[in-house]
Design an enzyme around this catalytic site. Structure first.
Site, PDB file in Angstrom:
ATOM      1  N   MET A 146      -4.848   0.278  -4.241  1.00  0.00           N
ATOM      2  CA  MET A 146      -3.586  -0.472  -4.199  1.00  0.00           C
ATOM      3  C   MET A 146      -3.228  -1.093  -5.546  1.00  0.00           C
ATOM      4  SD  MET A 146      -2.515  -3.316  -1.361  1.00  0.00           S
ATOM      5  CE  MET A 146      -2.343  -2.201   0.022  1.00  0.00           C
ATOM      6  N   ASP A 156      -3.355   4.596  13.638  1.00  0.00           N
ATOM      7  CA  ASP A 156      -2.221   4.320  12.758  1.00  0.00           C
ATOM      8  C   ASP A 156      -1.540   3.088  13.354  1.00  0.00           C
ATOM      9  OD1 ASP A 156       0.374   4.149  11.681  1.00  0.00           O
ATOM     10  OD2 ASP A 156       0.410   6.299  11.251  1.00  0.00           O
ATOM     11  N   VAL A 157      -1.477   2.027  12.590  1.00  0.00           N
ATOM     12  CA  VAL A 157      -1.011   0.754  13.169  1.00  0.00           C
ATOM     13  C   VAL A 157       0.491   0.744  13.430  1.00  0.00           C
ATOM     14  CG1 VAL A 157      -2.932  -0.526  12.137  1.00  0.00           C
ATOM     15  CG2 VAL A 157      -0.718  -0.445  10.939  1.00  0.00           C
ATOM     16  N   TYR A 178       6.803  -5.912  -0.436  1.00  0.00           N
ATOM     17  CA  TYR A 178       5.415  -6.169  -0.011  1.00  0.00           C
ATOM     18  C   TYR A 178       5.213  -7.660   0.207  1.00  0.00           C
ATOM     19  CZ  TYR A 178       0.312  -6.650  -0.596  1.00  0.00           C
ATOM     20  OH  TYR A 178      -1.022  -6.972  -0.425  1.00  0.00           O
ATOM     21  N   THR A 212      -8.945  -1.832  -5.896  1.00  0.00           N
ATOM     22  CA  THR A 212      -8.808  -0.736  -4.926  1.00  0.00           C
ATOM     23  C   THR A 212      -7.662   0.173  -5.391  1.00  0.00           C
ATOM     24  OG1 THR A 212      -7.138  -1.830  -3.579  1.00  0.00           O
ATOM     25  CG2 THR A 212      -9.436  -2.335  -3.052  1.00  0.00           C
ATOM     26  N   ASN A 233      -6.546  -5.261   8.601  1.00  0.00           N
ATOM     27  CA  ASN A 233      -6.679  -5.042   7.159  1.00  0.00           C
ATOM     28  C   ASN A 233      -5.725  -3.969   6.645  1.00  0.00           C
ATOM     29  OD1 ASN A 233      -8.325  -4.850   4.495  1.00  0.00           O
ATOM     30  ND2 ASN A 233      -8.397  -2.770   5.338  1.00  0.00           N
ATOM     31  N   GLY A 246     -11.123   1.184   0.172  1.00  0.00           N
ATOM     32  CA  GLY A 246     -10.771  -0.142  -0.314  1.00  0.00           C
ATOM     33  C   GLY A 246     -11.510  -1.274   0.403  1.00  0.00           C
TER      34      GLY A 246
END
Ligand SMILES: NC(=O)c1ccc[n+]([C@@H]2O[C@H](COP(=O)([O-])OP(=O)(O)OC[C@H]3O[C@@H](n4cnc5c(N)ncnc54)[C@H](OP(=O)(O)O)[C@@H]3O)[C@@H](O)[C@H]2O)c1
Length: 241
Positions: free
Chosen positions: A176, A54-55, A139, A174, A77, A16
Site C-alpha cells: 500500500m 471479499d468484504v 481513502y 507494505t 483489516n 501486508g
C-alpha cells in the site's frame, strides 16, 4: 483478553499487515485463525482455516459467517488506498465500499458469535481520520467514516460485552505504501503492537512510532473526553447495533 486459546478472524490476510497478523496470532497461541482472502490461500499451520472473503461480496460474507462457529476476535483489516484528487466520485465509492461498508458488513455478520463469546472487534483504521494525506483524500474520507463507525460500535456494544478497538496505524512497509519514500514500520512490529493493544484493552491502538507519538495527546485530549461523554448516553440496554 488474551489471544492464546482464542479463535481469530482476519480479513485481507494474504499480504501486508493482515499476513503479519495471522503469523502473530499463531505465535501467541490462537487456537484457530480464519484467514479471509479474495484468492485461494494455503498455510502450513493446521490452525489456519482459509476463508473466501471479499468484504464487498454480501453472499461471501454470509457464507463465511455460517462457516465460522465460535469467534472471539474479528480483525477488519482488508483495505484499499488509491491516489485521487476527489474529482472522481467513483473513486470515493470504491474506497467506501471496501473500507467502510466492508468493515460494516463483516462486523454485522459476525456479531452473534462475537456477542455470545464476549469477544473483540479490531478495526485497522489509520491516522488519516485525524489528519488526511492530500494525495489520498478518498481513502482518508473512507477511513474517517470507518473510525466513526468504530466509535459508535464501541458505545453500542459495550453493554453486550464486546470490546471495539480502533487501530490508528501510521506508515507501514507494505504494498500500500510502496510508492512513498518515508520512514515506515515493519508489518510484523505493527501486528505485535496491535495484539498487545488488544491484550492490554486499549480502546485506540497506536501501533507504530509515528502514530505512537500522538497517542497520549489523543487519549488525554478534549475530543476523546467528548467521545466518552457521548458514549455514556447509551443505556445498559442499547439498541441493536
Ligand atoms: N500500510 C500502511 O501504511 C497503512 C497505514 C494505515 C492503515 N493501513 C490499513 O491497514 C490495512 C492493511 O493494509 P496493508 O498496508 O497491509 O495493505 P496491502 O498490503 O495493500 O493489503 C491489503 C489487503 O486488503 C485486501 N483487500 C483489498 N480489497 C479487499 C476486498 N474487497 N475484500 C477482501 N480483502 C481485500 C488485499 O487483498 P488482495 O491481495 O486480494 O488485494 C490485501 O490482503 C488496510 O485497511 C489499510 O488501510 C495501512
Amino acid at each position: 483478553m488474551k489471544i492464546a486459546g482464542k479463535t481469530v478472524l482476519i480479513t485481507g490476510a494474504n499480504r501486508g499487515i493482515g499476513q503479519a497478523l495471522v503469523t502473530e496470532a499463531l505465535r501467541r497461541g490462537a487456537s484457530r485463525v480464519y484467514a479471509g482472502t479474495r484468492q485461494p490461500l494455503t498455510h502450513p499451520d493446521a490452525r489456519v482455516t482459509p476463508l473466501s472473503l471479499d468484504v464487498t461480496d454480501a453472499a461471501q460474507i454470509q457464507a463465511a459467517a455460517r462457516t465460522v462457529g465460535a469467534l472471539d476476535v474479528l480483525v477488519n483489516n482488508a483495505g484499499i488506498a488509491l491516489y485521487d484528487d476527489l474529482s472522481d466520485r467513483g473513486s470515493l465509492e470504491r474506497h467506501l465500499a471496501v473500507n467502510l461498508f466492508g468493515t460494516y458488513g463483516v462486523t454485522q455478520a459476525f456479531l452473534p458469535q462475537l456477542i455470545s463469546g464476549q469477544g473483540a472487534i479490531v478495526n485497522n483504521v489509520s491516522t488519516m481520520p485525524l489528519a488526511p494525506f492530500p494525495f489520498t483524500p478518498a481513502y482518508a474520507i473512507s477511513k474517517a467514516a470507518a473510525f466513526n463507525l468504530t466509535q459508535s460500535l464501541r458505545a453500542l456494544l459495550a453493554g453486550r460485552g464486546v470490546r471495539v478497538h480502533a487501530v490508528l496505524t501510521g506508515p507501514t512497509d507494505t504494498d500500500m505504501t510502496r510508492d512513498f519514500d518515508i520512514p515506515k514500520a515493519a508489518p510484523q512490529s505493527v501486528a505485535r503492537a496491535i495484539f498487545d493493544g488488544v491484550e492490554n484493552e486499549e480502546e485506540d491502538i497506536f501501533p507504530d512510532p509515528m502514530s505512537a507519538a500522538i497517542a497520549d495527546s489523543w487519549r488525554n485530549g478534549a475530543v476523546k473526553a467528548m467521545e466518552r461523554e457521548n458514549a455514556a448516553f447509551v443505556t445498559a440496554a442499547p439498541t441493536a447495533a
